[in-house]
Design a protein around this motif. Structure first.
Motif, PDB file in Angstrom:
ATOM      1  N   GLY A 160      -1.623   0.377  10.103  1.00 16.15           N
ATOM      2  CA  GLY A 160      -0.380  -0.373   9.993  1.00 16.15           C
ATOM      3  C   GLY A 160       0.640   0.355   9.146  1.00 16.15           C
ATOM      4  N   VAL A 161       1.797  -0.273   8.995  1.00 16.54           N
ATOM      5  CA  VAL A 161       2.891   0.282   8.201  1.00 16.54           C
ATOM      6  C   VAL A 161       2.811  -0.294   6.792  1.00 16.54           C
ATOM      7  CG1 VAL A 161       5.393   0.484   7.964  1.00 16.54           C
ATOM      8  CG2 VAL A 161       4.350   0.545  10.245  1.00 16.54           C
ATOM      9  N   ILE A 162       2.773   0.576   5.811  1.00 14.60           N
ATOM     10  CA  ILE A 162       2.589   0.156   4.415  1.00 14.60           C
ATOM     11  C   ILE A 162       3.930  -0.142   3.762  1.00 14.60           C
ATOM     12  CG2 ILE A 162       1.743   0.873   2.150  1.00 14.60           C
ATOM     13  CD1 ILE A 162      -0.395   0.285   4.315  1.00 14.60           C
ATOM     14  N   VAL A 163       3.976  -1.286   3.079  1.00 12.69           N
ATOM     15  CA  VAL A 163       5.172  -1.686   2.330  1.00 12.69           C
ATOM     16  C   VAL A 163       4.729  -2.346   1.022  1.00 12.69           C
ATOM     17  CG1 VAL A 163       7.311  -2.999   2.348  1.00 12.69           C
ATOM     18  CG2 VAL A 163       6.400  -2.148   4.490  1.00 12.69           C
ATOM     19  N   GLY A 164       5.509  -2.106  -0.025  1.00 17.38           N
ATOM     20  CA  GLY A 164       5.252  -2.776  -1.298  1.00 17.38           C
ATOM     21  C   GLY A 164       4.673  -1.868  -2.360  1.00 17.38           C
ATOM     22  N   PRO A 198       4.440   6.738   0.827  1.00 13.51           N
ATOM     23  CA  PRO A 198       5.649   5.951   0.560  1.00 13.51           C
ATOM     24  C   PRO A 198       5.749   4.733   1.470  1.00 13.51           C
ATOM     25  CG  PRO A 198       6.213   7.867   1.873  1.00 13.51           C
ATOM     26  CD  PRO A 198       4.747   7.999   1.546  1.00 13.51           C
ATOM     27  N   ASP A 199       6.587   3.779   1.081  1.00 14.51           N
ATOM     28  CA  ASP A 199       6.865   2.631   1.934  1.00 14.51           C
ATOM     29  C   ASP A 199       7.357   3.096   3.305  1.00 14.51           C
ATOM     30  OD1 ASP A 199       6.179   0.734   0.078  1.00 14.51           O
ATOM     31  OD2 ASP A 199       8.228   0.209  -0.488  1.00 14.51           O
ATOM     32  N   GLY A 200       6.935   2.376   4.339  1.00 12.81           N
ATOM     33  CA  GLY A 200       7.364   2.701   5.689  1.00 12.81           C
ATOM     34  C   GLY A 200       6.468   3.678   6.416  1.00 12.81           C
ATOM     35  N   THR A 201       5.346   4.061   5.782  1.00 14.13           N
ATOM     36  CA  THR A 201       4.432   5.021   6.396  1.00 14.13           C
ATOM     37  C   THR A 201       3.414   4.303   7.283  1.00 14.13           C
ATOM     38  OG1 THR A 201       4.607   6.460   4.459  1.00 14.13           O
ATOM     39  CG2 THR A 201       2.771   6.872   5.953  1.00 14.13           C
TER      40      THR A 201
END
Length: 277
Positions: A45-49, A71-74
């Protein structure tokens, strides 16, 4: 948008108070010690936070530290270690659930947004979020949409005008209403109108609104209506649009698709925090 430090800190203080109140009973009998742990994503999935762990830890104790590894959005595969934490065990465990709850929700939103963007496969059409966010979490939800490749619609009732079905029910003179809104809101505030019928569409066009939202219509109808709307007016479509329906809008000439499910039907991305020593 960004997660401003002050708003972030204020929100996190409340979240921690909700979970901790007078303290963590489960760790009260554990011996004090410094430990390390990994944050691991259990599904792709896309990592955020990634700013959240350190922000939470700084509220719990100065000896806690977090180092993000992406980073966020990866977009990451299953099993990726997305960050590493160290500090007193009581502090790390006290912040664990607050951090994971937020990161999992935000990453789930970003993952769904990324899927919508890639499924649509038309860079000329922006994927928009809505105000269908969890109370108290709009800042987090909308930031996550951005990280997934989407675009934020209005943040609230204060930063843009949107006339919807209930407004239509009350309006007796549509052109006069639009003129009055122009006077009240000034030239910097966008006026958008939701339309569900051909008559409403024509009224919105005649009043030269900034954006028209075509609501609950088929892709074929959206294409046909786009052709009669001047190019000076942006066009958004909404209403019951699922991921499987998105490809039908590619190449339609519309400007935006708004998807309420991005934030009101969130499937959290599974992330775990595991002590490593």
């Amino acid at each position: 948008m960004t997660l401003s430090p002050k708003r972030l800190t204020d929100a996190l203080k409340g979240f921690l108070e909700e979970d901790l109140a007078t303290g963590d009973l489960s760790t009260s009998a554990l011996p004090p010690q410094l430990v390390h742990g990994d944050f691991v994503v259990k599904h792709a999935g896309v990592i955020v936070g990634q700013c959240l762990p350190d922000a939470v830890y700084q509220l719990l104790g100065p000896k806690c530290h977090y180092t993000p590894t992406v980073p966020d959005g990866t977009l990451v595969p299953q099993g990726t270690v997305i960050g590493q934490a160290s500090g007193p065990v009581a502090d790390l465990l006290a912040g664990e659930r607050t951090i994971l709850n937020l990161m999992q929700r935000m990453s789930g939103i970003a993952t769904a947004t990324h899927l919508a963007v890639t499924t649509l496969n038309d860079p000329s059409i922006g994927i928009l979020d809505t105000r269908k966010t969890a109370p108290g979490l709009r800042l987090f939800d909308k930031y996550a949409v951005q990280c997934g490749g989407g675009i934020n619609h209005r943040m609230g009732l204060y930063d843009a005008v949107m006339l919807k079905d209930n407004h239509w029910h009350l309006i007796t003179d549509f052109p006069a209403t639009v003129r009055r809104l122009r006077q009240l809101c000034g030239p910097t505030k966008t006026i958008e109108v939701e339309v569900a019928t051909r008559d409403q569409l024509q009224a919105a066009i005649a009043s030269q609104v900034d954006m028209i939202m075509i609501d609950n219509q088929t892709p074929a109808t959206a294409r046909a209506w786009r052709k009669i709307i001047p190019t000076s007016i942006k066009v958004e479509v909404s209403g019951g649009i699922t991921p499987t329906k998105l490809p039908a809008y590619a190449g339609s000439g519309i400007d935006f698709i708004s998807l309420g499910y991005l934030t009101n039907s969130v499937q959290a991305l599974d992330i775990a925090f595991n002590l490593t020593d």
